[in-house]
Design an enzyme around this catalytic site. Structure first.
Site, PDB file in Angstrom:
ATOM      1  N   PHE A  14      25.513  16.384  31.055  1.00  0.00           N
ATOM      2  CA  PHE A  14      25.915  17.681  30.494  1.00  0.00           C
ATOM      3  C   PHE A  14      27.253  18.173  31.040  1.00  0.00           C
ATOM      4  O   PHE A  14      27.727  19.238  30.652  1.00  0.00           O
ATOM      5  CB  PHE A  14      24.817  18.732  30.747  1.00  0.00           C
ATOM      6  CG  PHE A  14      24.448  18.915  32.199  1.00  0.00           C
ATOM      7  CD1 PHE A  14      25.196  19.741  33.032  1.00  0.00           C
ATOM      8  CD2 PHE A  14      23.353  18.253  32.740  1.00  0.00           C
ATOM      9  CE1 PHE A  14      24.868  19.913  34.370  1.00  0.00           C
ATOM     10  CE2 PHE A  14      23.011  18.421  34.083  1.00  0.00           C
ATOM     11  CZ  PHE A  14      23.776  19.253  34.901  1.00  0.00           C
ATOM     12  N   HIS A  17      26.495  32.446  38.017  1.00  0.00           N
ATOM     13  CA  HIS A  17      26.576  31.402  39.039  1.00  0.00           C
ATOM     14  C   HIS A  17      26.611  32.072  40.403  1.00  0.00           C
ATOM     15  O   HIS A  17      27.190  33.145  40.541  1.00  0.00           O
ATOM     16  CB  HIS A  17      27.874  30.589  38.866  1.00  0.00           C
ATOM     17  CG  HIS A  17      28.189  29.775  40.079  1.00  0.00           C
ATOM     18  ND1 HIS A  17      27.619  28.532  40.297  1.00  0.00           N
ATOM     19  CD2 HIS A  17      28.946  30.042  41.188  1.00  0.00           C
ATOM     20  CE1 HIS A  17      28.040  28.070  41.473  1.00  0.00           C
ATOM     21  NE2 HIS A  17      28.845  28.972  42.026  1.00  0.00           N
ATOM     22  N   ARG A  22      18.663  35.739  35.536  1.00  0.00           N
ATOM     23  CA  ARG A  22      18.456  34.705  34.513  1.00  0.00           C
ATOM     24  C   ARG A  22      17.120  34.903  33.795  1.00  0.00           C
ATOM     25  O   ARG A  22      17.008  34.642  32.602  1.00  0.00           O
ATOM     26  CB  ARG A  22      18.528  33.323  35.158  1.00  0.00           C
ATOM     27  CG  ARG A  22      19.963  32.924  35.518  1.00  0.00           C
ATOM     28  CD  ARG A  22      19.957  31.776  36.500  1.00  0.00           C
ATOM     29  NE  ARG A  22      21.274  31.200  36.726  1.00  0.00           N
ATOM     30  CZ  ARG A  22      21.524  30.297  37.663  1.00  0.00           C
ATOM     31  NH1 ARG A  22      20.552  29.874  38.449  1.00  0.00           N
ATOM     32  NH2 ARG A  22      22.746  29.811  37.812  1.00  0.00           N
ATOM     33  N   TYR A  27      32.630  22.444  39.517  1.00  0.00           N
ATOM     34  CA  TYR A  27      31.373  21.709  39.312  1.00  0.00           C
ATOM     35  C   TYR A  27      31.514  20.221  39.655  1.00  0.00           C
ATOM     36  O   TYR A  27      30.774  19.401  39.113  1.00  0.00           O
ATOM     37  CB  TYR A  27      30.907  21.876  37.869  1.00  0.00           C
ATOM     38  CG  TYR A  27      30.235  23.212  37.603  1.00  0.00           C
ATOM     39  CD1 TYR A  27      29.121  23.619  38.347  1.00  0.00           C
ATOM     40  CD2 TYR A  27      30.687  24.070  36.603  1.00  0.00           C
ATOM     41  CE1 TYR A  27      28.493  24.841  38.107  1.00  0.00           C
ATOM     42  CE2 TYR A  27      30.056  25.292  36.357  1.00  0.00           C
ATOM     43  CZ  TYR A  27      28.966  25.659  37.116  1.00  0.00           C
ATOM     44  OH  TYR A  27      28.336  26.860  36.873  1.00  0.00           O
ATOM     45  N   ARG A  61      21.070  33.998  45.307  1.00  0.00           N
ATOM     46  CA  ARG A  61      20.337  32.983  44.532  1.00  0.00           C
ATOM     47  C   ARG A  61      18.987  33.530  44.076  1.00  0.00           C
ATOM     48  O   ARG A  61      18.521  33.212  42.994  1.00  0.00           O
ATOM     49  CB  ARG A  61      20.138  31.715  45.364  1.00  0.00           C
ATOM     50  CG  ARG A  61      21.423  31.009  45.774  1.00  0.00           C
ATOM     51  CD  ARG A  61      22.046  30.222  44.670  1.00  0.00           C
ATOM     52  NE  ARG A  61      21.238  29.099  44.242  1.00  0.00           N
ATOM     53  CZ  ARG A  61      21.648  28.175  43.379  1.00  0.00           C
ATOM     54  NH1 ARG A  61      22.861  28.249  42.846  1.00  0.00           N
ATOM     55  NH2 ARG A  61      20.870  27.195  43.026  1.00  0.00           N
ATOM     56  N   LYS A 114      29.266  34.240  33.937  1.00  0.00           N
ATOM     57  CA  LYS A 114      29.732  33.178  33.043  1.00  0.00           C
ATOM     58  C   LYS A 114      30.141  33.763  31.675  1.00  0.00           C
ATOM     59  O   LYS A 114      29.753  34.889  31.335  1.00  0.00           O
ATOM     60  CB  LYS A 114      28.633  32.129  32.894  1.00  0.00           C
ATOM     61  CG  LYS A 114      28.315  31.390  34.203  1.00  0.00           C
ATOM     62  CD  LYS A 114      27.259  30.312  33.980  1.00  0.00           C
ATOM     63  CE  LYS A 114      26.919  29.577  35.259  1.00  0.00           C
ATOM     64  NZ  LYS A 114      25.920  28.496  35.021  1.00  0.00           N
ATOM     65  N   GLU A 164      34.024  27.415  47.408  1.00  0.00           N
ATOM     66  CA  GLU A 164      34.209  28.070  46.107  1.00  0.00           C
ATOM     67  C   GLU A 164      35.070  29.331  46.210  1.00  0.00           C
ATOM     68  O   GLU A 164      35.877  29.610  45.326  1.00  0.00           O
ATOM     69  CB  GLU A 164      32.838  28.373  45.483  1.00  0.00           C
ATOM     70  CG  GLU A 164      32.105  27.081  45.105  1.00  0.00           C
ATOM     71  CD  GLU A 164      30.701  27.301  44.546  1.00  0.00           C
ATOM     72  OE1 GLU A 164      30.205  28.444  44.541  1.00  0.00           O
ATOM     73  OE2 GLU A 164      30.090  26.302  44.104  1.00  0.00           O
ATOM     74  N   THR A 178      17.601  27.983  38.088  1.00  0.00           N
ATOM     75  CA  THR A 178      18.677  27.511  37.202  1.00  0.00           C
ATOM     76  C   THR A 178      18.245  27.526  35.732  1.00  0.00           C
ATOM     77  O   THR A 178      19.000  27.969  34.863  1.00  0.00           O
ATOM     78  CB  THR A 178      19.082  26.068  37.602  1.00  0.00           C
ATOM     79  OG1 THR A 178      19.418  26.070  38.989  1.00  0.00           O
ATOM     80  CG2 THR A 178      20.243  25.575  36.786  1.00  0.00           C
ATOM     81  N   ASN A 204      23.087  30.202  31.164  1.00  0.00           N
ATOM     82  CA  ASN A 204      22.226  30.915  32.119  1.00  0.00           C
ATOM     83  C   ASN A 204      22.937  32.057  32.867  1.00  0.00           C
ATOM     84  O   ASN A 204      22.581  32.401  33.992  1.00  0.00           O
ATOM     85  CB  ASN A 204      21.512  29.933  33.052  1.00  0.00           C
ATOM     86  CG  ASN A 204      22.471  29.176  33.938  1.00  0.00           C
ATOM     87  OD1 ASN A 204      23.686  29.331  33.801  1.00  0.00           O
ATOM     88  ND2 ASN A 204      21.943  28.379  34.844  1.00  0.00           N
TER      89      ASN A 204
HETATM   90  P1  IDP Z   1      22.890  26.317  39.713  1.00  0.00           P
HETATM   91  O1  IDP Z   1      23.883  26.937  38.757  1.00  0.00           O
HETATM   92  O2  IDP Z   1      21.579  27.058  39.689  1.00  0.00           O
HETATM   93  O3  IDP Z   1      23.436  26.132  41.106  1.00  0.00           O
HETATM   94  P2  IDP Z   1      23.299  23.443  39.217  1.00  0.00           P
HETATM   95  O4  IDP Z   1      22.242  22.392  39.272  1.00  0.00           O
HETATM   96  O5  IDP Z   1      24.361  23.452  40.254  1.00  0.00           O
HETATM   97  O6  IDP Z   1      22.527  24.856  39.150  1.00  0.00           O
HETATM   98  O7  IDP Z   1      23.969  23.337  37.778  1.00  0.00           O
HETATM   99  C1  IDP Z   1      25.141  24.052  37.474  1.00  0.00           C
HETATM  100  C2  IDP Z   1      25.037  24.585  36.069  1.00  0.00           C
HETATM  101  O8  IDP Z   1      24.996  23.484  35.159  1.00  0.00           O
HETATM  102  C3  IDP Z   1      23.753  25.375  35.769  1.00  0.00           C
HETATM  103  O9  IDP Z   1      23.842  26.728  36.131  1.00  0.00           O
HETATM  104  C4  IDP Z   1      23.616  25.191  34.275  1.00  0.00           C
HETATM  105  O10 IDP Z   1      24.385  26.148  33.558  1.00  0.00           O
HETATM  106  C5  IDP Z   1      24.199  23.811  34.041  1.00  0.00           C
HETATM  107  N1  IDP Z   1      23.111  22.829  33.940  1.00  0.00           N
HETATM  108  C6  IDP Z   1      22.321  22.353  34.936  1.00  0.00           C
HETATM  109  N2  IDP Z   1      21.426  21.474  34.475  1.00  0.00           N
HETATM  110  C7  IDP Z   1      21.645  21.381  33.134  1.00  0.00           C
HETATM  111  C8  IDP Z   1      21.032  20.626  32.074  1.00  0.00           C
HETATM  112  O11 IDP Z   1      20.101  19.855  32.278  1.00  0.00           O
HETATM  113  N3  IDP Z   1      21.555  20.826  30.818  1.00  0.00           N
HETATM  114  C9  IDP Z   1      22.589  21.667  30.572  1.00  0.00           C
HETATM  115  N4  IDP Z   1      23.183  22.383  31.534  1.00  0.00           N
HETATM  116  C10 IDP Z   1      22.720  22.256  32.784  1.00  0.00           C
END
Ligand code: IDP
Length: 160
Positions: free
Chosen positions: A68, A126, A113, A60, A96, A20, A137, A102, A123
């Site tokens: 968010f 991805h 992470r 996304y 993963r 990212k 994807e 996450t 974070n």
């Molecule tokens: P992942 O990246 O681990 O698959 P997802 O739930 O698919 O997790 O969320 C995608 C991305 O959205 C996360 O990597 C993170 O950067 C962002 N994200 C997820 N939850 C939150 C939140 O509560 N606040 C801000 N950003 C979030």
């Protein structure tokens, strides 16, 4: 022979992994690529991208109703992003694990992470959460022409 063929097919699983913008700005690109390389996975696609909003929204799309989402799209489309396709046995699930949870607060310290992130919205990396997501994807970020099929000379030292 049949079993051998199955095992070879098994190694063909692919995932979409992205570094990212936060990690690109912080100079973590080489470090992150190295973790996948040293694990034994094969790089089949790699490019630096400035994603437009449409690509970020599409990537996304499952999160479009989350509060968010607009910030997430802003952040990802601010770029640059290093888009990668990695191949190998169980690569979707293993990637993963290499990434960690996450929310960096919950990621184990040895994970990417866990080592490099603090905030959930920064974070670092991805990676697709399932084989079907990975297919979607990879198609979204790469053309078929950009994915390179090659045989690493060390495969017999990575796989039994
Ligand atoms: P992942 O990246 O681990 O698959 P997802 O739930 O698919 O997790 O969320 C995608 C991305 O959205 C996360 O990597 C993170 O950067 C962002 N994200 C997820 N939850 C939150 C939140 O509560 N606040 C801000 N950003 C979030």
């Amino acid at each position: 022979l049949r079993l051998g063929k199955f095992l070879v097919m098994n190694r063909r699983e692919r995932t979409f992994t992205a570094i990212k913008p936060d990690a690109v700005h912080r100079g973590l690109v080489g470090e992150i690529i190295s973790i996948f390389e040293r694990k034994g996975y094969k790089l089949v696609g790699l490019k630096l991208v400035l994603p437009d909003r449409k690509l970020a929204e599409n990537h996304y799309s499952e999160l479009r109703d989350k509060p968010f989402f607009p910030d997430l799209v802003d952040f990802i489309s601010s770029g640059p992003v290093v888009a990668m396709c990695w191949e190998g046995k169980d690569v979707v699930r293993t990637a993963r694990k290499l990434l960690g949870a996450t929310n960096p607060l919950e990621s184990e310290p040895g994970t990417i992470r866990g080592r490099y992130g603090i905030d959930i919205g920064r974070n670092v990396v991805h990676s697709s959460d399932a084989v079907t997501t990975a297919e979607r994807e990879i198609q979204l970020w790469f053309t078929e022409h950009e994915l390179v099929d090659w045989d690493p000379a060390v495969a017999r030292w990575v796989y039994e």
